[in-house]
Design a protein around this motif. Structure first.
Motif, mmCIF file in Angstrom:
data_model
loop_
_atom_site.group_PDB
_atom_site.id
_atom_site.type_symbol
_atom_site.label_atom_id
_atom_site.label_comp_id
_atom_site.label_asym_id
_atom_site.label_seq_id
_atom_site.Cartn_x
_atom_site.Cartn_y
_atom_site.Cartn_z
ATOM 1 N N CYS A 76 0.824 -1.200 0.000
ATOM 2 C CA CYS A 76 0.000 0.000 0.000
ATOM 3 C C CYS A 76 0.860 1.252 0.000
ATOM 4 N N TYR A 78 0.543 3.758 1.683
ATOM 5 C CA TYR A 78 0.720 4.374 3.004
ATOM 6 C C TYR A 78 2.032 4.020 3.682
ATOM 7 N N LEU A 116 -7.348 -8.457 -5.846
ATOM 8 C CA LEU A 116 -5.982 -8.055 -5.490
ATOM 9 C C LEU A 116 -5.547 -8.780 -4.213
ATOM 10 N N ILE A 117 -6.457 -8.870 -3.268
ATOM 11 C CA ILE A 117 -6.141 -9.539 -1.993
ATOM 12 C C ILE A 117 -5.992 -11.044 -2.216
ATOM 13 N N THR A 143 -6.267 -0.357 5.935
ATOM 14 C CA THR A 143 -7.032 0.471 4.988
ATOM 15 C C THR A 143 -8.433 -0.126 4.822
ATOM 16 N N CYS A 144 -8.629 -0.963 3.804
ATOM 17 C CA CYS A 144 -9.977 -1.547 3.649
ATOM 18 C C CYS A 144 -10.114 -2.760 4.575
ATOM 19 N N PRO A 284 -5.988 0.367 -7.868
ATOM 20 C CA PRO A 284 -4.667 0.173 -8.476
ATOM 21 C C PRO A 284 -4.627 -1.055 -9.382
ATOM 22 N N CYS A 309 -3.422 4.550 -7.261
ATOM 23 C CA CYS A 309 -2.180 4.428 -6.487
ATOM 24 C C CYS A 309 -1.009 4.021 -7.375
ATOM 25 N N ARG A 313 -1.447 9.144 -7.680
ATOM 26 C CA ARG A 313 -1.399 9.227 -6.216
ATOM 27 C C ARG A 313 0.003 8.900 -5.689
ATOM 28 N N CYS A 342 -6.958 8.088 -0.953
ATOM 29 C CA CYS A 342 -7.517 6.755 -1.202
ATOM 30 C C CYS A 342 -8.992 6.756 -0.788
ATOM 31 N N CYS A 344 -10.429 4.831 0.954
ATOM 32 C CA CYS A 344 -10.618 4.375 2.341
ATOM 33 C C CYS A 344 -10.827 5.566 3.277
ATOM 34 N N LEU A 372 -12.215 -2.869 -8.827
ATOM 35 C CA LEU A 372 -12.103 -4.322 -8.747
ATOM 36 C C LEU A 372 -13.350 -4.848 -8.048
ATOM 37 N N PHE A 378 -13.977 1.821 -3.382
ATOM 38 C CA PHE A 378 -14.019 2.465 -4.703
ATOM 39 C C PHE A 378 -15.377 2.303 -5.386
HETATM 40 S S1 BJ8 Z 1 -3.854 3.752 -0.572
HETATM 41 S S2 BJ8 Z 1 -6.066 2.222 -2.956
HETATM 42 S S3 BJ8 Z 1 -2.853 0.881 -2.194
HETATM 43 S S4 BJ8 Z 1 -5.518 0.750 0.201
HETATM 44 S S5 BJ8 Z 1 -8.831 -2.723 -4.414
HETATM 45 S S6 BJ8 Z 1 -7.361 -4.082 -1.500
HETATM 46 S S7 BJ8 Z 1 -9.032 -0.898 -1.373
HETATM 47 S S8 BJ8 Z 1 -10.821 -3.926 -1.740
HETATM 48 S S9 BJ8 Z 1 -5.647 -1.389 -2.932
HETATM 49 FE FE1 BJ8 Z 1 -5.099 0.473 -1.974
HETATM 50 FE FE2 BJ8 Z 1 -3.500 1.605 -0.203
HETATM 51 FE FE3 BJ8 Z 1 -5.828 2.716 -0.791
HETATM 52 FE FE4 BJ8 Z 1 -3.908 2.761 -2.537
HETATM 53 FE FE5 BJ8 Z 1 -9.102 -3.012 -0.650
HETATM 54 FE FE6 BJ8 Z 1 -10.227 -2.055 -2.836
HETATM 55 FE FE7 BJ8 Z 1 -9.003 -4.363 -2.936
HETATM 56 FE FE8 BJ8 Z 1 -7.626 -2.136 -2.584
#
Ligand code: BJ8
Length: 430
Positions: A76, A78, A116-117, A143-144, A284, A309, A313, A342, A344, A372, A378
């Motif tokens: 991330c 951050y 992504l996760i 974050t999320c 992203p 991101c 960003r 973001c 979030c 996504l 988002f």
């Molecule tokens: S600062 S955008 S890199 S959290 S796409 S895993 S938000 S469910 S990637 Fe992100 Fe940091 Fe924010 Fe950037 Fe969750 Fe959405 Fe999946 Fe995400």
């Protein structure tokens, strides 16, 4: 590619599964990238990086480890890479962008989770990512919800440290975030055994600021008409920014920018003059997620910027390096990261303003909002983005997808229809 099998074996990769993963990349890369016409010559560096994606850079990281250095993996924006670099460690982004079977991840995570996760979790469980396996510490962040709960699960398999990220931008959140940044510095000092003093921080800040400035310079060239580099190539550059050696990468990107600035002076572009110009905004796109860019640019439009991101960003804001004490520098780092917008965050008016500004700066004819699947931040924030763009008279298309290619045909049809609408309203060339 040299023979890296011994290194991969030592890292504990599942060689058979890893072979399967590596086997598909040349074909996709050839179709998406090498088929482009009139690419900037400097992109040969990126072709080389991609041909060595699990080779040379991984070897460099492991050479660093052999000499006592450490590798820190992140997901991330951050996570302050300035602090990681200040300690002498290497920082690598390990977000998953590959359509790798998610069965492994679904053993421990729900099926209805952001790709992504699931992608990064599958990579870890299947032991196919040498960056993951080279990392001495994985840094997560709150974050999320999907990510923050997944880091609890991931912690059962590897060394995970979690930064607590703010969700609002008031003074108390800033104070808490500064504490997190300070704690992170201590944690990195403990991991590396290196004291991070003011001088080291200044070096880390300078290195990352230079990388961000190079990316900004390169992206500025995309304001030209005709655009001198494709969106696909620009996306690749922004993806590689997260794992290449920062000093070498900065030098190479500045060289490509020299070439692009010459192209602009000579009126050379990769698309027709006045081809439709698209801003992509949203989640992203981690390597090798090139799906949307490929679809859009195969339809004759140019993607001129990414409000994401892996995009603006990342390079928009620099750390101001003013004070001389460690506390001054950590404060400046905290301030810079508080500017991130973001989805979030709540409320998140800054993101809406930044999208409108990018539309204007890059003279975008339309915006594709990319989320996504199962990404609540988002997908929910889309309503505000849509409203603001419609009020400003900017056409917008909402895309929600995953990493598979199953919906590629349907997406192409929707993108083509969107470009037709733009053509009718703007009179642009298709
Ligand atoms: S600062 S955008 S890199 S959290 S796409 S895993 S938000 S469910 S990637 Fe992100 Fe940091 Fe924010 Fe950037 Fe969750 Fe959405 Fe999946 Fe995400």
């Amino acid at each position: 590619m040299s023979d890296y099998r011994e290194m991969w074996k030592e890292l504990g990769l599942d060689l058979e599964a890893h072979d399967q993963l590596l086997a598909v990349i040349p074909q996709i890369y050839g179709d998406v990238y090498l088929s482009q016409k009139n690419r900037p010559e400097g992109m040969s560096y990126l072709d080389f990086v991609m041909s060595e994606i699990h080779g040379l850079r991984v070897k460099e990281l492991n050479d660093l480890k052999a000499s006592g250095g450490k590798v820190v993996g992140t997901f991330c924006l951050y996570v302050p890479e300035e602090i990681v670099l200040a300690s002498g460690a290497a920082c690598v982004g390990i977000c998953g962008g590959a359509d790798w079977p998610s069965d492994e991840a679904e053993r421990v995570l729900p099926r209805n989770l952001c790709p992504l996760i699931k992608s990064f979790m599958s990579f870890k469980l299947a032991k196919v990512c040498p960056y993951f396996e080279s990392s001495d510490m994985i840094v997560g962040e709150t974050t999320c919800d999907g990510k923050k709960k997944t880091y609890e699960v991931l912690g059962e398999y590897t060394n995970v440290y979690v930064m607590h990220t703010p969700q609002t931008k008031d003074d108390s959140s800033r104070r808490l975030w500064l504490e997190e940044v300070e704690k992170f510095k201590n944690e990195i000092e403990e991991l590396t055994g290196n004291k991070i003093d003011s001088l080291a921080l200044a070096k880390g800040i300078a290195m990352v600021n230079a990388k961000r400035a190079a990316l900004k310079r390169l992206n500025d060239t995309r304001k030209a008409n005709p655009v001198p580099i494709s969106g696909k190539d620009a996306l690749l550059i922004q993806q590689v920014a997260f794992y290449d050696d920062p000093v070498r990468f900065t030098e190479m990107i500045n060289k490509i920018s020299d070439e692009l600035e010459k192209r602009i002076a000579n009126g050379v572009g990769v698309f027709e003059k006045d081809a439709p110009r698209i801003l992509v905004s949203g989640c992203p796109m981690a390597i090798p997620n090139w799906k949307l860019h490929h679809i859009v640019e195969s339809s004759g439009a140019a993607i001129v910027a990414e409000e994401a991101c892996i995009g603006h960003r990342y390079f928009r804001d620099m750390v101001s390096d003013t004070g001389t004490e460690v506390d001054d520098k950590l404060g400046a780092i905290a301030d810079r990261y508080m500017k991130l917008d973001c989805a979030c965050f709540t409320p998140n008016k800054e993101r809406i303003n930044n999208i409108l500004r990018l539309v204007e700066d890059y003279k975008a004819d339309g915006v594709i909002h990319y989320s996504l699947q199962f990404c609540d931040p988002f997908t929910v924030e889309y309503a505000s983005v849509d409203k603001a763009l419609k009020n400003a008279g900017v056409p917008v298309l909402k895309i929600e997808t995953d990493y598979s290619m199953e919906d590629a045909g349907q997406l192409s049809t929707r993108v083509e229809a969107f470009l037709e609408t733009i053509k009718e309203t703007e009179g642009v060339v298709l």
